[in-house]
Design a protein around this motif. Sequence first.
Motif: not given
Length: 445
Positions: A114-117, A142-146, A149-153, A157-163
Motif C-alpha cells: 500500500i503506497p504512502a499517503t 525508530e520513526l526516521v527509520a520507518k 523505509a517507506l521512501g525506499m519502497e 512513496n519518495r515523491l510523496c514524502i518529499a512533497s
Amino acid sequence: MASVRRALQSGLNIPLIKRNPNENLNMELSIPTHFRCPISLELMKDPVTASTGITYDRQSIETWIELGNQTCPVTNQALKSQDLIPNHSLRRMIQDWCVANRSSGIERIPTPRIPATPTQVSELLSEIALSSREGDRRRCRELVAKIKALGMESERNRLCIASCGSGRILSNSFRELARGSTVNSTTGVMEEILSAVVGLFPLDSEAHRHIGAPESLEAIVSILKTGDLGGKLNAVLVLKELVASVDAEQINVVAETDGLIEALVKLVEKPISPQTTKASLVATFYLVSSSERTAERFVEMGLVSLLLEILVDWEKSMYEKALGVLDGVLDYKRGREMAYDHSLTVPVLVKKMFRVSDMATGFAVSALWKLCMNYKKEGGDRAGEGFLVEALEVGAFQKLLLLLQVGCNGTTKEKASELLKLLNGSRERVECIETADFKGLKRPF
C-alpha cells in the motif's frame, strides 16, 4: 471508454498477464470481466476503489488523475476525493483465480504494498519533530527509520514524502538534536537522519538553513571524523548539497567550522569508498572557489600534492573532479607556489589534456595557463624560462596544437592559443619526452 484509453496511452504501461514459458500458446483463457480494469481492460494487479465506488487497477487510475482529470472514467462523476481504497477482497479473488489457472501458464499476482499517503507521512513527520524537540533519541531514530523505509519502497512513496516537507523537518530535527547535547550521545540517530535526508535531494532553502547552522555543522564534522562508513558518506553528501546550493558568503561560514577542512582532506588522503572521495572532492571544489583564505587553508593541509597523486595513480572517474579542484586552487598565489615546487605538476597536467573528458581537458588547460602566465613573478628557482622549458620537454606544445586541431570550446581554445604563443619562443632548444613516463621524475615524497 475508448477515448479514456487513448488519453492514457502515452502515460500508461499496460500490465500483461505473465505466462509460464511451458504454457500451451494455442490455449485461449478468458479473464472474468469483473477482474479487468475498466481503463486498461487488463487483469488488475492492485485493485483500488475510487470515491465513486468504481474499482480500477491502481496504476491506471493514478495515471488518469495525474493527467489532470477530476472525474471518474466510468461514471463521469466528479471525484470528490483522490484517495483510493485498496479492494482487498477483489484482489484475493484475482489471486485465487490465478492459482486455479496455473496450469494455463498464469502466474499469481504478488500482494501489492500500500503506497504512502500524505496524511500518513505528515503524522510520522509530526512525531519525528516532537521526539527531537523532547530529546527522545530512541523514538526519533525508530520513526526516521520507518519513513526512510517507506521512501525506499517506491519512487511514488519518495515523491510523496518529499512533497510533505520532509527535508525541512528532518534537517530541523538534526539541528535540534545537535543543539545542547554531546554529539557522541546522539550520533546514531543523527546518522539515521542524514541517511534519510540524502534521499530527499535537492533540499530547499529552509533545509539548507538548518543544515548550515553552526551546531549542525559541528555535528556533521564529528560524523565525518568518527562515524562509520555509511555515516561519513551521508555526512559528506549532505555537506556537498549544502555548499553547492548557497552563496559564497554562506560557504565561507561553512568553511570556518572547526575541523571541517581537515576532515575533508583526510577523506581524500585516506579514501574509504569511491563515492565518498568523489563527494569530498566536489565539496572541496565549492569551498576552494569561495575565497582565497579558504583555498590557502586547504593548500596548507597538503591538498596540491594529494590532487597530483590522484591524477597519477587513481581511477579515471576521479580525474575530472581532481582537476577541477586543482584548477580552483591555482587561482591563488599560494596554490601556484606549491604547484611550482612539485615535480609532477607539469607532466600530469599535460598528460590529462586528452582521453578523460571535455571538462577535464578544460580544467587541465586552464591550470597550465594559470601557472605559465604567473611563472615569472612566482616561479622562484624556476623563474625565467625554466617552467616553460619543462612544459615543452613533456610535450605540452604538441598536445596543445593537437587540441586546437581536433577542436575545443571557446575559453579552452583561447587559453590553448595563448599557451602556444608563450611556449613557441623556447621550442628550438628543447627535446621532448613522453609524458606517460613518470619514472624518471624525482618525487618530493
